[in-house]
Design an enzyme around this catalytic site. Structure first.
Site, short mmCIF file in Angstrom:
data_model
loop_
_atom_site.label_atom_id
_atom_site.label_comp_id
_atom_site.label_asym_id
_atom_site.label_seq_id
_atom_site.Cartn_x
_atom_site.Cartn_y
_atom_site.Cartn_z
N ASP A 116 94.21 52.83 7.12
CA ASP A 116 93.94 52.36 8.48
C ASP A 116 93.68 53.55 9.40
OD1 ASP A 116 93.73 50.59 10.58
OD2 ASP A 116 95.69 49.67 10.27
N ASP B 39 89.98 42.50 12.56
CA ASP B 39 91.34 41.98 12.70
C ASP B 39 91.33 40.51 13.07
OD1 ASP B 39 92.81 44.13 12.02
OD2 ASP B 39 93.32 44.78 14.04
C1 DGJ Z 1 95.31 47.37 12.26
C2 DGJ Z 1 94.79 46.66 11.06
O1 DGJ Z 1 93.48 46.27 11.26
C3 DGJ Z 1 95.70 45.49 10.76
O2 DGJ Z 1 95.19 44.74 9.68
C4 DGJ Z 1 97.07 46.02 10.43
O3 DGJ Z 1 97.01 46.78 9.26
C5 DGJ Z 1 97.59 46.86 11.59
N1 DGJ Z 1 96.65 47.87 11.98
C6 DGJ Z 1 98.90 47.51 11.22
O4 DGJ Z 1 99.32 48.38 12.18
#
Ligand code: DGJ
Length: 702
Positions: free
Chosen positions: A440, A505
């Site tokens: 991430d 997301d």
């Molecule tokens: C952002 C990501 O896109 C989410 O899927 C998740 O992993 C969060 N970060 C976790 O902090």
């Protein structure tokens, strides 16, 4: 006098004049055929010299030169002390074609610069340039971009914009004159400015019209530009966006651009964008195994980590047919929420007193792979690592740093910080049975300087690639997902190092229909993470049926991001059936040619056809209420025109349609039509409610 080199891949031909300062692409389009006399073509296209201008007409080479009279946006900008060498003019000195790569070398002895351009035409057109400082003084580079010519008829542009949770929104515009500029300074490919731009004949659509497209394969800052010059010529340009002083070349040093990856089709966008897919599918690292259906813990438990609860989640996941269990944020250091602990890559003693191994063996004993979340490029100021090494942050000394999600960027250009992160990730993967890493990256670069105090995004991007490469070397069997708050880092260069992207997301299926349609113009479905989220979307608050969420996620690399320990019996039965359905069809879904269809904006229609056109699966979704009560027949171009196809309704468990007294009769038993009939008339979808979808399966008969 021109000197022309031809490159062809069967569907597209590129002709390059290697006698101009930097090489000039004089044809990028349909093959010209064996008998084409190129020099005649060049003379047929020679341009008049007109009053009010200079006496020679500067070409539009891959790196256009102001020094040669080109008054558009120069390809190379930079300077030496006192502003010298600011407008070079190159002379070609050598070119050679080997293994399909054309390499052209040019020099400017006055400016003390050498330029190398490489051009390859395989599934896509790939162009790069390298500038070398051949003088004995420094050269400060402001920008080196790649320019491709577009036909004068390319009167419409298709670009993309977005934001967190709403990536890849397409924007269509008329382009009769002037320019558009897309500049990304976010330090990652970004949600806001996807590096993807198409130009095409007026009215081009998915199946008609000549279209050209380009993508800057780079995971840092980028610039894309398209201009119609006052003399009518058009071009498209792309490259890395450099901050002032970010790249300074000492004598003998050089800078190479990211690859500009470009596609062309004479028959519309669907065909053009399949070139991007073929190019990614040809990578040696392209996943060769069936894409495992995964469960991601994020929207299921967020930071509420507890081994017993997670084991129960794994039990429920395995029972549904899930094949990979991905433990998201919250397993390490003091990371109990998003304010602290980033950078402390050791398993939290509080939450996992016996370490991760009990959970991992539980997951693997259920027959699932174990995956883990990391965010290696970041630190929270409230972390042990930052307290011990405050100098490791990519900030600018003397200024209060700008935080993003309460975190700072870790300067991977700092060898100690790099080794620290590499060592911890390496140990994590060595000491545990981990098959998958969700990598991430949750904040933009803002005001980040390297140790010398100069802008640090360029160096950081290269260091990120080094880090990924080194880990890949040490752990070749571990798959990596590129995530950046969802789809903030989706580009072809990161995809040389990763096997999946987290597309967004947003798990709201209505938003996802549009996001995935846009993303499908750059990446194939097997790389596109698509999850079935909770009934009520966490990012939009909308409530959607499981069948609509399933119909939307089925076309990507399927995942579930939902607390599946809390399902009703009906949801469990339906979800299990959806996962089974995905498994039954994933080979086709993940290897077929992606097709999109043109409809009223109230609908979204897309699918995949097997490359040999023996079968296909198509989705027809109703997004909003529509102008007509009954959707128009869905035309399905692109199949074998003379073959007969059996078209059947592919039922999604517990699906519901809209209100009709009688739905189309053919949906009960299917219908046999030729590819030609399907292209000309198509099939009548049922009446649907907004936020629902119907799937069709096509099988060639005989
Ligand atoms: C952002 C990501 O896109 C989410 O899927 C998740 O992993 C969060 N970060 C976790 O902090």
């Amino acid at each position: 006098m021109s000197e022309l080199v031809r490159l062809g891949d069967g569907g597209t031909e590129v002709v390059i004049d290697v006698a101009t300062g930097a090489p000039t692409i004089v044809h990028w389009g349909a093959p010209l055929g064996a008998g084409a006399e190129l020099s005649t073509l060049m003379s047929a296209l020679s341009r008049p010299v007109v009053p009010g201008g200079v006496d020679t007409i500067a070409p539009i080479p891959v790196v256009p030169e102001y020094g040669s009279g080109f008054t558009g946006r120069p390809g190379l900008t930079g300077r030496r002390a006192q502003g010298r060498a600011w407008a070079p003019r190159f002379v070609p000195v050598d070119h050679h074609l080997s293994d399909g790569t054309l390499t052209v070398d040019s020099v400017d002895e006055t400016a003390g610069l050498a330029l190398r351009v490489t051009i390859v035409l395989d599934d896509v057109l790939r162009v790069r340039a390298t500038v070398e400082n051949t003088a004995d003084r420094r050269y400060s580079l402001d920008g080196l971009t790649i320019t491709l010519p577009l036909a004068e008829q390319a009167g419409e542009l298709l670009s993309f914009q977005g934001r967190w949770s709403r990536e890849f929104q397409s924007v269509r515009r008329e382009w009769s004159s002037g320019s558009i500029l897309i500049e990304n300074r976010r330090g990652r490919t970004s949600h806001e400015y996807p590096s993807l731009l198409f130009g095409g004949h007026r009215g081009f659509d998915e199946w008609q019209g000549e279209v050209w497209g380009a993508h800057v394969a780079w995971s840092g800052n980028h610039t894309m530009f398209a201009e119609r010059l006052p003399d009518g010529r058009r071009y498209l340009q792309g490259g890395e966006l450099l901050h002032p002083g970010e790249v300074v070349l000492d004598p003998g040093e050089s800078y190479t651009t990211p690859e500009l990856v470009a596609v062309h089709s004479s028959t519309g966008l669907t065909d053009a964008t399949q070139g991007f897919h073929r190019s990614l599918r040809a990578r040696p690292t392209h996943p060769a195994t069936l894409r495992p259906v995964l469960l991601n813990t994020w929207e299921a438990v967020y930071f509420d980590h507890d081994t017993d609860k997670l084991k129960a989640l794994a039990d429920a996941a395995a029972d549904l047919g899930i094949e990979r269990f991905v433990l998201d944020d919250g397993w390490f250091g003091s990371r109990r929420d998003d304010t602290k602990g980033l950078g402390d890559w050791w398993v939290s003693d509080n939450v996992y007193p016996d370490g991760l191994k009990p959970l991992i063996s539980h997951v693997t004993s259920l027959g699932m792979e174990f995956g883990i979340w990391v965010e290696p490029e970041m630190v929270n100021p409230d972390s042990d690592v930052f307290r011990a090494h405050p100098d490791w942050a990519l900030i600018t000394q003397g200024y209060e740093p700008v935080l993003g999600r309460q975190q700072l960027v870790l300067d991977l250009g700092n060898p100690e910080a790099f080794e620290f992160i590499l060592g911890h990730l390496d140990a994590l993967l060595r000491d545990h049975d981990i098959s998958y890493v969700k990598w991430d990256m949750n904040r933009d670069h803002i005001h980040g300087s390297n140790q010398a105090g100069a802008a640090g995004t360029h160096g950081q991007t290269l260091a990120l690639y080094r880090l990924l490469d080194e880990l890949r070397d040490r752990h070749p069997d571990v798959e990596i997902e590129s995530c950046a708050s969802g789809g903030g880092r989706i580009d072809h260069e990161i995809l040389w190092r990763t096997e999946r992207v987290w597309t967004s997301d947003c798990n709201d299926a209505l938003e996802r229909q549009t996001i995935q349609r846009g993303a499908s113009m750059l990446i194939p479905p097997e790389l596109m993470g698509a999850h079935i989220g909770p009934t009520r979307s966490h990012t939009t608050g909308r409530t959607q049926t499981l069948s609509f969420r399933a119909a939307t996620a089925l076309f990507g690399h399927l995942g579930v991001e939902w607390n599946v320990t809390k399902l009703t019996d009906e949801e469990r039965i339906a979800l299990r059936a959806v996962i089974a359905m995905h498994k039954e069809h994933r080979e086709l879904l993940h290897s077929g040619d992606v097709v999109r269809f043109d409809t009223d904006p109230a609908y979204n229609a897309h699918g995949v056809y097997a490359p040999d056109r023996s079968k296909g699966i198509v989705s027809f979704a109703q997004l909003t209420s529509a102008p007509s009560q009954t959707p128009p027949p869905l035309r399905l171009p692109g199949l074998d025109p003379d073959a007969r196809y059996r078209v059947v309704h592919l039922a999604i468990p517990f699906e519901t349609w809209g209100a009709a007294r009688v739905q189309p009769a053919w949906l009960h038993d299917g219908v046999d039509l030729t590819g030609r009939q399907l292209a000309a008339h198509g099939v009548q979808p049922p009446t649907l409610h907004p936020e629902s979808a119907v799937l069709f399966e096509l099988t060639r008969l005989g």
